[in-house]
Motif scaffolding. Structure first.
Motif, PDB file in Angstrom:
ATOM      1  N   LEU A 405       0.840  -1.197   0.000  1.00 50.06           N
ATOM      2  CA  LEU A 405       0.000   0.000   0.000  1.00 50.06           C
ATOM      3  C   LEU A 405       0.878   1.251   0.000  1.00 50.06           C
ATOM      4  O   LEU A 405       1.938   1.275   0.610  1.00 50.06           O
ATOM      5  CB  LEU A 405      -0.904   0.021   1.236  1.00 50.06           C
ATOM      6  N   SER A 406       0.391   2.282  -0.661  1.00 44.79           N
ATOM      7  CA  SER A 406       1.106   3.560  -0.693  1.00 44.79           C
ATOM      8  C   SER A 406       0.458   4.508   0.310  1.00 44.79           C
ATOM      9  O   SER A 406      -0.729   4.808   0.205  1.00 44.79           O
ATOM     10  CB  SER A 406       1.038   4.171  -2.107  1.00 44.79           C
ATOM     11  N   PHE A 407       1.235   4.954   1.289  1.00 44.71           N
ATOM     12  CA  PHE A 407       0.705   5.911   2.253  1.00 44.71           C
ATOM     13  C   PHE A 407       1.823   6.858   2.671  1.00 44.71           C
ATOM     14  O   PHE A 407       2.993   6.670   2.314  1.00 44.71           O
ATOM     15  CB  PHE A 407       0.064   5.219   3.455  1.00 44.71           C
ATOM     16  N   ASP A 408       1.440   7.896   3.417  1.00 39.26           N
ATOM     17  CA  ASP A 408       2.357   9.004   3.669  1.00 39.26           C
ATOM     18  C   ASP A 408       2.793   9.142   5.118  1.00 39.26           C
ATOM     19  O   ASP A 408       3.800   9.779   5.402  1.00 39.26           O
ATOM     20  CB  ASP A 408       1.689  10.322   3.241  1.00 39.26           C
ATOM     21  N   LYS A 409       2.024   8.572   6.035  1.00 35.95           N
ATOM     22  CA  LYS A 409       2.310   8.810   7.448  1.00 35.95           C
ATOM     23  C   LYS A 409       1.930   7.587   8.272  1.00 35.95           C
ATOM     24  O   LYS A 409       0.932   6.908   7.994  1.00 35.95           O
ATOM     25  CB  LYS A 409       1.537  10.031   7.934  1.00 35.95           C
ATOM     26  N   ILE A 410       2.730   7.302   9.288  1.00 41.75           N
ATOM     27  CA  ILE A 410       2.426   6.276  10.289  1.00 41.75           C
ATOM     28  C   ILE A 410       2.202   6.977  11.618  1.00 41.75           C
ATOM     29  O   ILE A 410       3.008   7.824  12.023  1.00 41.75           O
ATOM     30  CB  ILE A 410       3.583   5.262  10.443  1.00 41.75           C
ATOM     31  N   LYS A 411       1.111   6.627  12.297  1.00 41.80           N
ATOM     32  CA  LYS A 411       0.842   7.189  13.615  1.00 41.80           C
ATOM     33  C   LYS A 411       1.090   6.101  14.667  1.00 41.80           C
ATOM     34  O   LYS A 411       0.424   5.066  14.669  1.00 41.80           O
ATOM     35  CB  LYS A 411      -0.605   7.701  13.699  1.00 41.80           C
ATOM     36  N   ILE A 412       2.063   6.358  15.541  1.00 43.34           N
ATOM     37  CA  ILE A 412       2.341   5.401  16.617  1.00 43.34           C
ATOM     38  C   ILE A 412       1.201   5.482  17.631  1.00 43.34           C
ATOM     39  O   ILE A 412       0.876   6.562  18.126  1.00 43.34           O
ATOM     40  CB  ILE A 412       3.675   5.710  17.319  1.00 43.34           C
ATOM     41  N   ASP A 413       0.622   4.363  17.960  1.00 45.29           N
ATOM     42  CA  ASP A 413      -0.520   4.352  18.864  1.00 45.29           C
ATOM     43  C   ASP A 413      -0.109   4.789  20.269  1.00 45.29           C
ATOM     44  O   ASP A 413       1.008   4.527  20.733  1.00 45.29           O
ATOM     45  CB  ASP A 413      -1.130   2.950  18.918  1.00 45.29           C
ATOM     46  N   ARG A 414      -1.059   5.435  20.959  1.00 39.35           N
ATOM     47  CA  ARG A 414      -0.782   5.947  22.303  1.00 39.35           C
ATOM     48  C   ARG A 414      -0.425   4.841  23.285  1.00 39.35           C
ATOM     49  O   ARG A 414       0.205   5.096  24.319  1.00 39.35           O
ATOM     50  CB  ARG A 414      -1.989   6.732  22.813  1.00 39.35           C
ATOM     51  N   GLU A 415      -0.815   3.618  22.987  1.00 37.16           N
ATOM     52  CA  GLU A 415      -0.474   2.492  23.850  1.00 37.16           C
ATOM     53  C   GLU A 415       1.031   2.366  24.021  1.00 37.16           C
ATOM     54  O   GLU A 415       1.521   1.989  25.091  1.00 37.16           O
ATOM     55  CB  GLU A 415      -1.050   1.209  23.258  1.00 37.16           C
ATOM     56  N   PHE A 416       1.780   2.692  22.964  1.00 40.53           N
ATOM     57  CA  PHE A 416       3.238   2.590  23.021  1.00 40.53           C
ATOM     58  C   PHE A 416       3.899   3.911  23.419  1.00 40.53           C
ATOM     59  O   PHE A 416       5.077   3.946  23.772  1.00 40.53           O
ATOM     60  CB  PHE A 416       3.789   2.130  21.673  1.00 40.53           C
ATOM     61  N   VAL A 417       3.127   4.997  23.345  1.00 44.87           N
ATOM     62  CA  VAL A 417       3.663   6.314  23.668  1.00 44.87           C
ATOM     63  C   VAL A 417       3.612   6.593  25.169  1.00 44.87           C
ATOM     64  O   VAL A 417       4.516   7.225  25.730  1.00 44.87           O
ATOM     65  CB  VAL A 417       2.895   7.395  22.877  1.00 44.87           C
ATOM     66  N   THR A 418       2.559   6.102  25.811  1.00 43.96           N
ATOM     67  CA  THR A 418       2.393   6.360  27.242  1.00 43.96           C
ATOM     68  C   THR A 418       3.584   5.828  28.042  1.00 43.96           C
ATOM     69  O   THR A 418       3.950   4.654  27.932  1.00 43.96           O
ATOM     70  CB  THR A 418       1.098   5.702  27.754  1.00 43.96           C
ATOM     71  N   ALA A 419       4.212   6.724  28.802  1.00 43.09           N
ATOM     72  CA  ALA A 419       5.367   6.377  29.649  1.00 43.09           C
ATOM     73  C   ALA A 419       6.504   5.743  28.857  1.00 43.09           C
ATOM     74  O   ALA A 419       7.243   4.908  29.381  1.00 43.09           O
ATOM     75  CB  ALA A 419       4.932   5.440  30.787  1.00 43.09           C
ATOM     76  N   VAL A 420       6.670   6.145  27.600  1.00 44.97           N
ATOM     77  CA  VAL A 420       7.732   5.567  26.776  1.00 44.97           C
ATOM     78  C   VAL A 420       9.115   5.889  27.336  1.00 44.97           C
ATOM     79  O   VAL A 420      10.090   5.144  27.093  1.00 44.97           O
ATOM     80  CB  VAL A 420       7.610   6.061  25.318  1.00 44.97           C
ATOM     81  N   ASP A 421       9.217   6.955  28.092  1.00 46.66           N
ATOM     82  CA  ASP A 421      10.504   7.314  28.681  1.00 46.66           C
ATOM     83  C   ASP A 421      10.911   6.359  29.797  1.00 46.66           C
ATOM     84  O   ASP A 421      12.077   6.339  30.210  1.00 46.66           O
ATOM     85  CB  ASP A 421      10.465   8.743  29.220  1.00 46.66           C
ATOM     86  N   LYS A 422       9.984   5.529  30.276  1.00 44.25           N
ATOM     87  CA  LYS A 422      10.264   4.600  31.374  1.00 44.25           C
ATOM     88  C   LYS A 422      10.168   3.133  30.961  1.00 44.25           C
ATOM     89  O   LYS A 422      10.786   2.285  31.602  1.00 44.25           O
ATOM     90  CB  LYS A 422       9.297   4.850  32.531  1.00 44.25           C
ATOM     91  N   ARG A 423       9.413   2.836  29.933  1.00 52.25           N
ATOM     92  CA  ARG A 423       9.131   1.432  29.585  1.00 52.25           C
ATOM     93  C   ARG A 423      10.040   0.970  28.447  1.00 52.25           C
ATOM     94  O   ARG A 423       9.977   1.505  27.330  1.00 52.25           O
ATOM     95  CB  ARG A 423       7.661   1.265  29.181  1.00 52.25           C
ATOM     96  N   ARG A 424      10.827  -0.032  28.718  1.00 48.06           N
ATOM     97  CA  ARG A 424      11.788  -0.519  27.717  1.00 48.06           C
ATOM     98  C   ARG A 424      11.072  -1.192  26.543  1.00 48.06           C
ATOM     99  O   ARG A 424      11.535  -1.092  25.396  1.00 48.06           O
ATOM    100  CB  ARG A 424      12.772  -1.483  28.374  1.00 48.06           C
ATOM    101  N   ASP A 425       9.963  -1.884  26.801  1.00 44.79           N
ATOM    102  CA  ASP A 425       9.257  -2.540  25.702  1.00 44.79           C
ATOM    103  C   ASP A 425       8.686  -1.508  24.736  1.00 44.79           C
ATOM    104  O   ASP A 425       8.786  -1.663  23.508  1.00 44.79           O
ATOM    105  CB  ASP A 425       8.150  -3.460  26.233  1.00 44.79           C
ATOM    106  N   SER A 426       8.105  -0.438  25.277  1.00 39.57           N
ATOM    107  CA  SER A 426       7.578   0.621  24.424  1.00 39.57           C
ATOM    108  C   SER A 426       8.696   1.334  23.670  1.00 39.57           C
ATOM    109  O   SER A 426       8.538   1.726  22.506  1.00 39.57           O
ATOM    110  CB  SER A 426       6.782   1.633  25.254  1.00 39.57           C
TER     111      SER A 426
END
Length: 510
Positions: A405-426
């Protein structure tokens, strides 16, 4: 002693005889009374002995009772319509013709919390259908909430389909019950019966199955009081949603999207909101799934697209530049063959350049039909409309599917954004998505950014576009225009220097 006994015997025998005679008289009188009553019930005026009259009347009443049993067995107890037996007999007798089935798809859901209301609505729908089909069609109640119409051998298939469509449309008029309006959800299908090809029973079963609602609640699924309350609430919400557009209850909010690389506002995501007159603002997580399950995604999706394009046109005429507006599209809308034309007409209607519109859809929706989505994406992108894959990483699609598929943008879901500064998996997931976007030449936007630390970590690891409460909550159109006219505020939010971090900490302490 013997003389006394003989005297008593001479008195007792006549007394016993008199008693027997009186008893026989009363029995005969009562029998005649019973016979007279039976004669009235049986409309019998014949003569004969008492026994003959009683026997004749009982035979007449038995025959009548058999006729009533037969008639009641062919009439539905709720609607009074014929049952399937006379319908199937007529279909078999005619040998060829169109058979239509109309279903009240909400019946089981309503019965889950109010069986009496379900029956009343069913009777009303049956009465409406009876008035519309007239005497020239055989109408039957063939299943719990299914009516069948036999058009016979003299009606063409196209005419039968058109009549069914008109009836189904007319049945959508609200039913007034208990001081509120209920809009019934009806569905219809039709088929052609040809003798020798299949049995009438088989065709009827196929049409009923085709009308069946997979989402309808079954009354036999063990519904308790709590579940019934949930079903009632969801059904009430669905009914209210059916009138929400006409009542002017829908609103749009615009959450700013920030391009940190350019240090500016790049646009906004248009978010649908429902301001219920009694409930107030209803959570989108509650009403959006109900819209999709009820088959209203097209109607609400087009309303949102029109409202968003109208607002973006105001931004442009208000001197805010070419800020892009992102509109969510569901998988149901993607299934429309005319989706491209609808989007083009909407842009023309609001004099909005295609370069100001983004179409957002989830990863799972984009990969349901790769070929169709690919053709639509290519057509939209060739006109300047950009495609964004929302909630990236939460679906189960493969990278192979997405690569086609041709697309222009990927949006990272908030599930992985929340506390990303602390969570190694995210952190691992976000770094992988950012690297994927860089390798494919696709922009990456992190949504759901609520804390400065989340923004700082993502920015330091190569993400340049952001959306979330750290920058702004969703705004009304006027509020968004005011936000866009305050570039100093945006610059302060983007600042990663030690003074910015210290200011954030101070604000939290205060």
């Amino acid at each position: 002693m013997e003389t006394l006994f003989a005297g008593f015997s001479n008195l007792a025998l006549p007394t016993l005889a008199l008693g027997a005679a009186l008893a026989a008289y009363h029995v005969h009188r009562r029998s005649r009374a019973v016979a007279d009553r039976l004669a009235k019930l049986a409309d019998d005026s014949g003569t004969g002995t008492l026994e003959q009259r009683v026997a004749r009347c009982l035979k007449t009443l038995e025959e009548r009772s058999h006729g009533l049993d037969q008639r009641w067995g062919q009439t539905h107890r709720v609607t009074g319509l014929a049952t399937r037996e006379p319908l199937l007999a007529q279909v078999e007798s005619d040998g060829h013709g169109a058979l239509g089935v109309i279903a009240f798809a909400d019946f089981d859901r309503v019965c889950a919390f109010d069986p009496a209301l379900g029956d009343r609505m069913l009777r009303e729908l049956a009465a409406r259908v009876r008035r519309m089909v007239g005497q020239g069609r055989l109408l039957a109640h063939v299943d719990r909430a299914h009516f069948a119409i036999w058009f016979g051998p003299d009606v063409a298939e196209g005419d039968a389909q058109g009549e069914l469509s008109a009836i189904s449309y007319a049945l959508g008029a609200p039913i007034r019950e208990g001081g509120r309006d209920f809009v019934p959800d009806t569905r219809f299908h039709h088929g052609i019966y040809t003798k020798g090809h299949q049995s009438p029973q088989a065709l009827l079963a196929q049409l009923i199955a085709a009308c069946s609602s997979s989402s309808a609640a079954s009354p036999h699924s063990g519904i308790d009081d709590t579940t019934a309350a949930v079903v009632r609430d969801h059904y009430t919400i669905e009914q209210d949603l059916r009138g929400a557009i006409q009542s002017g209850e829908l609103e749009m909010r615009y959450q700013p999207q920030i391009d940190a690389g350019a240090g500016r506002l790049s646009g906004a995501e248009a978010l649908l909101r429902w301001n219920h007159p009694a409930r107030g603002m209803v959570s989108p997580s509650l009403f959006i799934p109900i819209i999709e399950a009820a088959g209203m995604a097209d109607e609400f999706g087009m309303w949102a697209l029109n409202a968003a394009c109208r607002e973006a046109s105001r931004w442009r005429s208000g001197g805010l530049g070419d800020l892009r507006v992102a509109v969510n599209v569901s998988s149901y809308q993607l299934d429309r063959p005319d989706m491209l034309k609808l989007i083009q007409r909407t842009l023309v209607r609001h004099a909005l350049p295609p370069q100001m519109l983004d179409i957002e859809l989830t990863e799972s929706a984009a990969t349901q039909d790769i070929a169709r989505a690919g053709d639509l994406f290519d057509a939209l992108r060739s006109r300047g409309i950009e495609i964004a894959i929302d909630d990236f990483g939460t679906g189960f699609s493969s990278l192979t599917a997405l690569r086609s598929l041709s697309f222009d943008k990927i949006k990272i879901d908030r599930e992985f954004v929340t506390a990303v500064d602390k969570r190694r998996d995210s952190q691992a997931i976000c770094q992988s998505v950012i690297a994927l976007g860089r390798g494919l030449g696709i922009r990456v936007l992190a949504e759901g950014v609520e804390q400065f630390e989340e923004y700082a970590w993502l920015r330091q690891h190569g993400c340049t576009e952001f959306q979330g409460f750290y920058f702004s909550q969703p705004l009304t159109g006027e509020e968004f225009q005011a936000f866009s006219r305050n570039p100093a505020h945006i610059e302060a939010l983007l600042d990663l220097g030690p003074r910015a971090a210290q200011n954030i900490i101070s604000q939290r302490i205060a």
